[in-house]
Design an enzyme around this catalytic site. Structure first.
Site, PDB file in Angstrom:
ATOM      1  N   MET A  70       0.835  -1.203   0.000  1.00 17.75           N
ATOM      2  CA  MET A  70       0.000   0.000   0.000  1.00 17.75           C
ATOM      3  C   MET A  70       0.872   1.256   0.000  1.00 17.75           C
ATOM      4  O   MET A  70       0.664   2.176  -0.768  1.00 17.75           O
ATOM      5  CB  MET A  70      -0.864   0.057   1.265  1.00 17.75           C
ATOM      6  CG  MET A  70      -1.743  -1.126   1.508  1.00 17.75           C
ATOM      7  SD  MET A  70      -2.618  -0.876   3.073  1.00 17.75           S
ATOM      8  CE  MET A  70      -3.248  -2.477   3.341  1.00 17.75           C
TER       9      MET A  70
ATOM     10  N   GLU B  59      -4.908  -7.246  10.407  1.00 17.32           N
ATOM     11  CA  GLU B  59      -3.486  -6.897  10.488  1.00 17.32           C
ATOM     12  C   GLU B  59      -3.176  -6.260  11.848  1.00 17.32           C
ATOM     13  O   GLU B  59      -2.167  -6.573  12.483  1.00 17.32           O
ATOM     14  CB  GLU B  59      -3.145  -5.923   9.351  1.00 17.32           C
ATOM     15  CG  GLU B  59      -1.689  -5.513   9.333  1.00 17.32           C
ATOM     16  CD  GLU B  59      -1.287  -4.812   8.027  1.00 17.32           C
ATOM     17  OE1 GLU B  59      -2.094  -4.783   7.086  1.00 17.32           O
ATOM     18  OE2 GLU B  59      -0.154  -4.314   7.977  1.00 17.32           O
TER      19      GLU B  59
HETATM   20  C1  LIG Z   1       9.525  -1.981   8.874  1.00 12.68           C
HETATM   21  C2  LIG Z   1       8.314  -1.513   8.137  1.00 12.68           C
HETATM   22  C3  LIG Z   1       7.512  -2.429   7.469  1.00 12.68           C
HETATM   23  C4  LIG Z   1       6.407  -1.990   6.737  1.00 12.68           C
HETATM   24  N1  LIG Z   1       5.677  -2.896   6.019  1.00 12.68           N
HETATM   25  C5  LIG Z   1       4.723  -2.435   5.159  1.00 12.68           C
HETATM   26  C6  LIG Z   1       4.067  -3.336   4.255  1.00 12.68           C
HETATM   27  O1  LIG Z   1       4.313  -4.545   4.252  1.00 12.68           O
HETATM   28  N2  LIG Z   1       3.153  -2.816   3.387  1.00 12.68           N
HETATM   29  C7  LIG Z   1       2.835  -1.483   3.359  1.00 12.68           C
HETATM   30  O2  LIG Z   1       2.014  -1.092   2.546  1.00 12.68           O
HETATM   31  N3  LIG Z   1       3.437  -0.619   4.220  1.00 12.68           N
HETATM   32  C8  LIG Z   1       4.377  -1.061   5.101  1.00 12.68           C
HETATM   33  N4  LIG Z   1       5.004  -0.182   5.953  1.00 12.68           N
HETATM   34  C9  LIG Z   1       4.661   1.237   5.884  1.00 12.68           C
HETATM   35  C10 LIG Z   1       3.887   1.732   7.103  1.00 12.68           C
HETATM   36  O3  LIG Z   1       2.605   1.191   7.140  1.00 12.68           O
HETATM   37  C11 LIG Z   1       3.912   3.273   7.046  1.00 12.68           C
HETATM   38  O4  LIG Z   1       5.247   3.671   7.303  1.00 12.68           O
HETATM   39  C12 LIG Z   1       2.949   3.899   8.038  1.00 12.68           C
HETATM   40  O5  LIG Z   1       1.614   3.679   7.655  1.00 12.68           O
HETATM   41  C13 LIG Z   1       3.170   5.418   8.191  1.00 12.68           C
HETATM   42  O6  LIG Z   1       3.208   6.054   6.946  1.00 12.68           O
HETATM   43  P1  LIG Z   1       4.425   7.068   6.619  1.00 12.68           P
HETATM   44  O7  LIG Z   1       5.682   6.325   6.884  1.00 12.68           O
HETATM   45  O8  LIG Z   1       4.213   7.599   5.246  1.00 12.68           O
HETATM   46  O9  LIG Z   1       4.293   8.219   7.676  1.00 12.68           O
HETATM   47  P2  LIG Z   1       3.386   9.542   7.547  1.00 12.68           P
HETATM   48  O10 LIG Z   1       2.030   9.152   7.095  1.00 12.68           O
HETATM   49  O11 LIG Z   1       4.124  10.564   6.758  1.00 12.68           O
HETATM   50  O12 LIG Z   1       3.312  10.008   9.056  1.00 12.68           O
HETATM   51  C14 LIG Z   1       4.323  10.783   9.699  1.00 12.68           C
HETATM   52  C15 LIG Z   1       3.816  11.186  11.084  1.00 12.68           C
HETATM   53  O13 LIG Z   1       2.645  12.014  10.921  1.00 12.68           O
HETATM   54  C16 LIG Z   1       1.595  11.462  11.685  1.00 12.68           C
HETATM   55  N5  LIG Z   1       0.309  11.701  11.052  1.00 12.68           N
HETATM   56  C17 LIG Z   1      -0.039  11.483   9.760  1.00 12.68           C
HETATM   57  N6  LIG Z   1      -1.333  11.774   9.572  1.00 12.68           N
HETATM   58  C18 LIG Z   1      -1.822  12.175  10.761  1.00 12.68           C
HETATM   59  C19 LIG Z   1      -3.099  12.597  11.230  1.00 12.68           C
HETATM   60  N7  LIG Z   1      -4.164  12.624  10.423  1.00 12.68           N
HETATM   61  N8  LIG Z   1      -3.229  12.947  12.518  1.00 12.68           N
HETATM   62  C20 LIG Z   1      -2.175  12.905  13.357  1.00 12.68           C
HETATM   63  N9  LIG Z   1      -0.942  12.503  12.996  1.00 12.68           N
HETATM   64  C21 LIG Z   1      -0.777  12.130  11.705  1.00 12.68           C
HETATM   65  C22 LIG Z   1       1.899   9.983  11.767  1.00 12.68           C
HETATM   66  O14 LIG Z   1       1.219   9.376  12.855  1.00 12.68           O
HETATM   67  C23 LIG Z   1       3.392  10.001  11.940  1.00 12.68           C
HETATM   68  O15 LIG Z   1       3.697  10.228  13.276  1.00 12.68           O
HETATM   69  C24 LIG Z   1       6.078  -0.614   6.727  1.00 12.68           C
HETATM   70  C25 LIG Z   1       6.863   0.303   7.431  1.00 12.68           C
HETATM   71  C26 LIG Z   1       7.967  -0.125   8.113  1.00 12.68           C
HETATM   72  C27 LIG Z   1       8.818   0.899   8.807  1.00 12.68           C
END
Ligand SMILES: Cc1cc2nc3c(=O)[nH]c(=O)nc-3n(C[C@H](O)[C@H](O)[C@H](O)COP(=O)(O)OP(=O)(O)OC[C@H]3O[C@@H](n4cnc5c(N)ncnc54)[C@H](O)[C@@H]3O)c2cc1C
Length: 373
Positions: free
Chosen positions: A118, A238
């Site tokens: 995703m 999940e």
């Molecule tokens: C080791 C690892 C494995 C992963 N595996 C998968 C996988 O298999 N498949 C997959 O699709 N993804 C995977 N991910 C991705 C993971 O799901 C995302 O990193 C996560 O959803 C956060 O998205 P982002 O990193 O873009 O952070 P962002 O969305 O940029 O968030 C940054 C910060 O802003 C905050 N924030 C964002 N929106 C809001 C809001 N509306 N209100 C308050 N705070 C907010 C967040 O909580 C966070 O603290 C993985 C990530 C890691 C590190």
């Protein structure tokens, strides 16, 4: 817990101790498990334990899935079995009968590793920002874009991919899910493994799609545009798996720390004889116990089909928050050794942090809980 689930736990534990635990240093160095680990796991029946037997699964319930995740967490082994189950449940819920029969048995045997893709470089929490497109071209879709942080990415033979099928629709309605068969797929490329803070043995990759052609029949569900609601329905599964790992890790951190503070001495006595040590561990034990009771209640309700999304969000947020807090206290009680990677508690600390980030960050969980107020 039933006798049958206890027996399954014994098999899973023996298998992990014998076949996975001895290879952890190498898995960490190569940033992924061995490919054969998947077929070994499939052969032992630890993949898709809660998928019906008619599709090659174990025919159990989420209790069986929880057992696998607990045993992996207790052994400190990172192996994407939960992702395999997550993808299987997408196929079970939205795939055609033919798709279920093609993919699920091979996934259960570990011949086909799967990933759920995703997240993109510019879209994690805010999935409406995804830019990977799937354009209809006759009886195919043509996919362009990229995904990042994808667990099982290197070894994946199939991907459950979130795409924009209608780029003109702003927001969530233009998103669909489709299955991509990733082996020998022209235009598909797996990037390197980013250097992670923890979970070094877990296969995490970037994926790139350059005019990748996928049969139109690989769309999950009856029509385009259902992807976001499908993800919302399935993310509960999940999040519960993340909660299971959280509690098992907290319990394991406590166990190794209680042992350590009885052995290590300072000022002429074992650390456990300091009141601070006992009080900190008393707090940790209480919180781990509350977590266990809450989790078990969630699992029972999930199996009965009665677990609501708000409670799942509470479980994901609270259990992972406590996991990090408990593990951190346990590191402190190890002193300098708690910061050394050869000690399991140090690895638990580094591995735990991401639990508050993936599967929806804990801030997003609080938003979801907030909607229910
Ligand atoms: C080791 C690892 C494995 C992963 N595996 C998968 C996988 O298999 N498949 C997959 O699709 N993804 C995977 N991910 C991705 C993971 O799901 C995302 O990193 C996560 O959803 C956060 O998205 P982002 O990193 O873009 O952070 P962002 O969305 O940029 O968030 C940054 C910060 O802003 C905050 N924030 C964002 N929106 C809001 C809001 N509306 N209100 C308050 N705070 C907010 C967040 O909580 C966070 O603290 C993985 C990530 C890691 C590190």
């Amino acid at each position: 817990m039933t006798d049958e689930v206890r027996l399954f736990r014994k098999t899973v534990r023996q298998f992990i101790q014998k076949e996975f635990a001895p290879h952890q240093t190498r898995w960490r160095e190569q940033h992924r498990p061995d490919a054969e680990a998947w077929t070994q796991a499939g052969g032992t029946g630890i993949l898709l334990p809660d998928v019906p037997e008619e599709y090659g699964g174990g025919g159990g319930t989420f209790a069986h899935e929880a057992v696998v995740l607990e045993e992996l967490a207790q052994a400190g082994v990172h192996f994407g079995a939960s992702i395999q189950s997550i993808v299987a449940h997408y196929i079970l819920a939205y795939g055609s009968e033919e798709q279920k029969r093609i993919w699920l048995p091979r996934m259960a045997r570990g011949e086909l590793v799967s990933a759920i893709a995703m997240t993109e470089p510019a879209a994690g929490s805010d999935l409406q920002g995804i830019k990977t497109t799937a354009r209809r071209d006759g009886d195919h879709y043509v996919i362009n874009g990229s995904k990042t942080f994808i667990t099982n990415g290197w070894l994946a033979g199939i991907l459950c991919l979130a795409v924009k099928t209608d780029a003109r629709v702003v927001g969530l309605k233009g998103i669909s899910l489709m299955i991509v068969e990733a082996k020998n797929c022209p235009g598909y490329r797996v990037g390197g493994s980013p250097e992670k803070v923890g979970m070094h043995a877990q296969d995490t990759c970037e994926l790139f799609f350059d005019d990748v052609r996928v049969p139109a029949s690989n769309l999950l569900g009856p029509a385009e545009g259902r992807g976001f609601s499908q993800m919302m329905e399935r993310l509960s599964y999940e999040r519960l798996t993340v909660g299971v790992t959280a509690v098992a890790t907290a319990e394991q951190a406590l166990a190794v720390t209680i042992k350590y503070v009885k052995e290590r001495t300072a000022f002429g006595k074992p650390l456990i004889e300091f009141q601070n040590t006992r009080f900190k561990l008393a707090e940790c034990k209480t919180e781990a116990h509350i977590g266990r009771v809450f989790l078990d209640n969630c699992i029972e309700r999930f199996i009965a089909g009665q677990l609501d999304d708000t409670t799942t969000a509470m479980a994901k947020y609270w259990l992972t928050d406590r996991q990090c807090r408990i593990v951190d206290e346990c590191v402190q009680l190890h002193g300098g050794y708690g910061y050394m990677m050869e000690y399991p508690i140090a690895r638990m600390w580094a591995d735990s942090r991401v639990q508050r980030i993936y599967a929806g960050t804990n801030e997003i969980m609080k938003e979801l809980i907030g909607w229910s107020l």
